[in-house]
Scaffold this active site. Structure first.
Site, PDB file in Angstrom:
ATOM      1  N   HIS A   1      38.471  48.188  63.227  1.00  0.00           N
ATOM      2  CA  HIS A   1      39.531  48.424  62.777  1.00  0.00           C
ATOM      3  C   HIS A   1      40.838  49.132  61.820  1.00  0.00           C
ATOM      4  CE1 HIS A   1      43.171  51.655  63.930  1.00  0.00           C
ATOM      5  NE2 HIS A   1      42.792  52.221  65.082  1.00  0.00           N
TER       6      HIS A   1
ATOM      7  N   ASP B   1      38.015  52.361  72.185  1.00  0.00           N
ATOM      8  CA  ASP B   1      37.243  53.074  72.696  1.00  0.00           C
ATOM      9  C   ASP B   1      36.018  52.184  72.975  1.00  0.00           C
ATOM     10  OD1 ASP B   1      37.157  55.577  71.718  1.00  0.00           O
ATOM     11  OD2 ASP B   1      36.930  54.797  69.640  1.00  0.00           O
TER      12      ASP B   1
HETATM   13  N1  ACO Z   1      30.585  47.178  62.960  1.00  0.00           N
HETATM   14  C1  ACO Z   1      29.711  46.675  62.486  1.00  0.00           C
HETATM   15  N2  ACO Z   1      30.508  45.988  60.881  1.00  0.00           N
HETATM   16  C2  ACO Z   1      31.813  46.280  60.846  1.00  0.00           C
HETATM   17  C3  ACO Z   1      32.524  47.046  62.217  1.00  0.00           C
HETATM   18  C4  ACO Z   1      31.205  47.753  63.125  1.00  0.00           C
HETATM   19  N3  ACO Z   1      32.530  48.531  64.218  1.00  0.00           N
HETATM   20  N4  ACO Z   1      33.667  47.342  61.694  1.00  0.00           N
HETATM   21  C5  ACO Z   1      34.116  47.046  61.096  1.00  0.00           C
HETATM   22  N5  ACO Z   1      32.559  47.018  60.211  1.00  0.00           N
HETATM   23  C6  ACO Z   1      32.941  45.729  58.905  1.00  0.00           C
HETATM   24  C7  ACO Z   1      31.775  46.579  57.690  1.00  0.00           C
HETATM   25  O1  ACO Z   1      30.464  46.181  57.810  1.00  0.00           O
HETATM   26  C8  ACO Z   1      32.772  45.854  56.374  1.00  0.00           C
HETATM   27  O2  ACO Z   1      32.270  45.254  56.013  1.00  0.00           O
HETATM   28  P1  ACO Z   1      32.026  44.528  54.909  1.00  0.00           P
HETATM   29  O3  ACO Z   1      32.808  44.191  53.772  1.00  0.00           O
HETATM   30  O4  ACO Z   1      30.417  43.523  54.632  1.00  0.00           O
HETATM   31  O5  ACO Z   1      30.246  46.008  54.755  1.00  0.00           O
HETATM   32  C9  ACO Z   1      33.969  46.052  57.016  1.00  0.00           C
HETATM   33  O6  ACO Z   1      33.863  45.449  58.967  1.00  0.00           O
HETATM   34  C10 ACO Z   1      35.337  46.891  56.424  1.00  0.00           C
HETATM   35  O7  ACO Z   1      34.739  48.141  57.763  1.00  0.00           O
HETATM   36  P2  ACO Z   1      35.192  49.490  56.793  1.00  0.00           P
HETATM   37  O8  ACO Z   1      33.653  50.852  57.672  1.00  0.00           O
HETATM   38  O9  ACO Z   1      35.381  49.631  55.785  1.00  0.00           O
HETATM   39  O10 ACO Z   1      36.353  49.535  57.429  1.00  0.00           O
HETATM   40  P3  ACO Z   1      37.051  50.729  58.355  1.00  0.00           P
HETATM   41  O11 ACO Z   1      38.618  50.457  57.652  1.00  0.00           O
HETATM   42  O12 ACO Z   1      37.221  51.752  57.904  1.00  0.00           O
HETATM   43  O13 ACO Z   1      36.808  50.829  59.475  1.00  0.00           O
HETATM   44  C11 ACO Z   1      36.084  51.545  61.247  1.00  0.00           C
HETATM   45  C12 ACO Z   1      37.430  51.230  60.378  1.00  0.00           C
HETATM   46  C13 ACO Z   1      36.019  53.329  61.085  1.00  0.00           C
HETATM   47  C14 ACO Z   1      36.977  52.429  62.569  1.00  0.00           C
HETATM   48  C15 ACO Z   1      35.187  50.996  61.680  1.00  0.00           C
HETATM   49  O14 ACO Z   1      35.976  49.613  61.808  1.00  0.00           O
HETATM   50  C16 ACO Z   1      33.544  50.815  62.568  1.00  0.00           C
HETATM   51  O15 ACO Z   1      33.170  51.902  62.126  1.00  0.00           O
HETATM   52  N6  ACO Z   1      34.236  50.815  63.837  1.00  0.00           N
HETATM   53  C17 ACO Z   1      32.748  51.120  64.439  1.00  0.00           C
HETATM   54  C18 ACO Z   1      33.480  52.925  65.438  1.00  0.00           C
HETATM   55  C19 ACO Z   1      34.752  52.867  66.040  1.00  0.00           C
HETATM   56  O16 ACO Z   1      34.777  52.067  67.225  1.00  0.00           O
HETATM   57  N7  ACO Z   1      35.585  53.850  65.557  1.00  0.00           N
HETATM   58  C20 ACO Z   1      36.573  54.036  66.318  1.00  0.00           C
HETATM   59  C21 ACO Z   1      37.635  53.500  65.750  1.00  0.00           C
HETATM   60  S1  ACO Z   1      39.205  54.055  66.631  1.00  0.00           S
HETATM   61  C22 ACO Z   1      39.337  55.275  66.865  1.00  0.00           C
HETATM   62  O17 ACO Z   1      39.202  56.511  66.448  1.00  0.00           O
HETATM   63  C23 ACO Z   1      39.705  55.818  67.796  1.00  0.00           C
END
Ligand code: ACO
Length: 389
Positions: free
Chosen positions: A275, A326
């Site tokens: 998140h 989710d």
């Molecule tokens: N699975 C694997 N790795 C993850 C995940 C995940 N679900 N979420 C974050 N990470 C890792 C990234 O790979 C990244 O690692 P790195 O720095 O080694 O490359 C680090 O954590 C940071 O990730 P970002 O994408 O920069 O973080 P951000 O704050 O932009 O992401 C997000 C938030 C988009 C929700 C992300 O966690 C994600 O893609 N989750 C999966 C999709 C999801 O569940 N979305 C629903 C969110 S809640 C909502 O909108 C209702």
């Protein structure tokens, strides 16, 4: 005395490079009194009420009222609110006809976006954006959203669309329209709690989209259809669909570990994990988990819950990622008999209350949303006529 001459090309002013916050991370763009997403303490507050205080006690009707109006309704206000929703839930024939004319293969979120846009076409006051008119539109759209999504579900199954039932609660009405039979008390309470938990969430992507649209003094329906479009993305609302696909792909609890290893090796994401704001577990997740478990035990399909729980532990162990809203939404909605393709539209049915409250708040105290960008392209290029390129 000689007159000093100006240099032909004055030295450029040295300015500090702008601070860029990709994805607006950490940027506070405005105030809101609707909800507080406290990322450090992992708390979610609606109009002063912690969600732990509301879930299982307040209905979605009460929560939508408090989000839109600022205070919990009195008994008579709730009766009037519920009556307004009841009156507005039936779909106009032209909206139903449009849904029926859409291809069976169309994505439910694309259908919902189009249907919401259509609601605006028959609005009796198209040029009026007063707060009173926006509030009236919000009630109408909230009521119709469940009818639209249930209709999409029925049409996708090749079944006739069913009308709403007057006097049945908002969540129960949706299930009755979709499934063609009244839900059990447990099913109705489960969906109601899901709607309550997802009703609002600060300046998330879809809400901010709605506020941006309305900041140009565009209309309510443009804001809500844009918000539906934003929610459709897998990094936002479509993560619940992807989470269910992931559970199906895993198939059995024994396959969880190999799946986690494969996903890590492929550098893919675990849907329903991570998140932007919460630094720990999403405060909605524990409630959704408890409801999913209860439904799983009563439907005899506990395997989806078991796979989810095992995956939650395995992803934590492997990558210290917390679950988000989710993750357990997926098994919860599945246990209610809702097809996976409708999951993101279910999210929209809940979030319409929050979107509407934010549209009202933005309209009441508006300033055009217009950020800056740091240009990185070339400058001073000379135009080359077409025949010389
Ligand atoms: N699975 C694997 N790795 C993850 C995940 C995940 N679900 N979420 C974050 N990470 C890792 C990234 O790979 C990244 O690692 P790195 O720095 O080694 O490359 C680090 O954590 C940071 O990730 P970002 O994408 O920069 O973080 P951000 O704050 O932009 O992401 C997000 C938030 C988009 C929700 C992300 O966690 C994600 O893609 N989750 C999966 C999709 C999801 O569940 N979305 C629903 C969110 S809640 C909502 O909108 C209702």
């Amino acid at each position: 005395m000689t007159t000093p001459t100006r240099p032909a090309n004055p030295a450029p002013l040295v300015s500090q490079p702008p601070t860029i916050s990709k994805g607006l991370e950490g940027v506070v763009v405005d105030e809101t009194a609707i909800s507080d997403v406290d990322g450090q303490r992992c708390r979610l507050i609606y109009r002063g009420y912690h969600i732990d205080e509301l879930v299982g006690r307040a209905t979605y009707e009460e929560v939508s009222y408090v989000l839109l109006n600022g205070t919990l309704p009195t008994r008579s206000q709730l009766v009037s609110w519920t009556h307004q929703l009841d009156q507005a839930r039936t779909l106009e024939p032209q909206v139903l006809a449009a849904l029926q004319a859409m291809p069976r293969t169309a994505d439910p979120m694309a259908m919902l976006r189009t249907a919401v846009s259509m609601l605006g076409l028959s609005d009796p006051d198209p040029d009026d954006e007063t707060l009173e008119i926006i509030r009236r539109r919000a009630v109408k759209t909230m009521a119709k959203m469940v009818a639209i999504v249930a209709a999409i579900g029925r049409l996708h199954q090749g079944e006739p669309v069913r009308p709403p039932t007057t006097g049945l609660g908002h969540a129960a009405n949706f299930l009755a329209m979709l499934l063609g039979r009244p839900p059990t008390e447990l099913q109705a309470r489960a969906l109601d709690a899901y709607f309550v938990l997802l009703a609002d969430h600060g300046f998330n992507a879809s809400t901010f989209t709605a506020r941006t649209v309305v900041s140009t003094r565009s209309d309510y329906y443009s804001a809500i259809s844009a918000a539906v479009g934003s929610l459709k993305g897998p990094l936002h609302g479509a993560a619940n669909r992807k989470a269910m696909d992931m559970l199906v792909e895993i198939g059995t609890a024994e396959q969880v570990e190999p799946y986690v290893q494969r996903t890590l090796a492929d550098h893919k994401r675990f849907m329903g994990f991570g998140h932007r704001v919460y630094k720990g577990e999403d405060p909605r997740a524990k409630h959704l988990k408890a409801i999913a478990q209860q439904l799983g035990e009563t439907t005899g399909e506990i395997q989806w819950f078991n796979i989810s729980e095992r995956l939650q532990e395995a992803v934590w162990k492997a990558k210290q990622l917390y679950i988000n809203v989710d993750f357990y939404s997926a098994s919860l909605l599945h246990y209610l008999g809702i097809p996976t393709e409708l999951f993101t539209a279910m999210f929209a049915c809940a979030r319409i209350a929050g979107w509407s409250a934010h549209v009202l708040e933005q309209a009441a105290n508006n300033r055009l949303i217009r950020p800056l960008a740091a240009y990185t392209g070339p400058r001073d290029l000379r135009f080359v006529p077409l025949d010389q390129r």
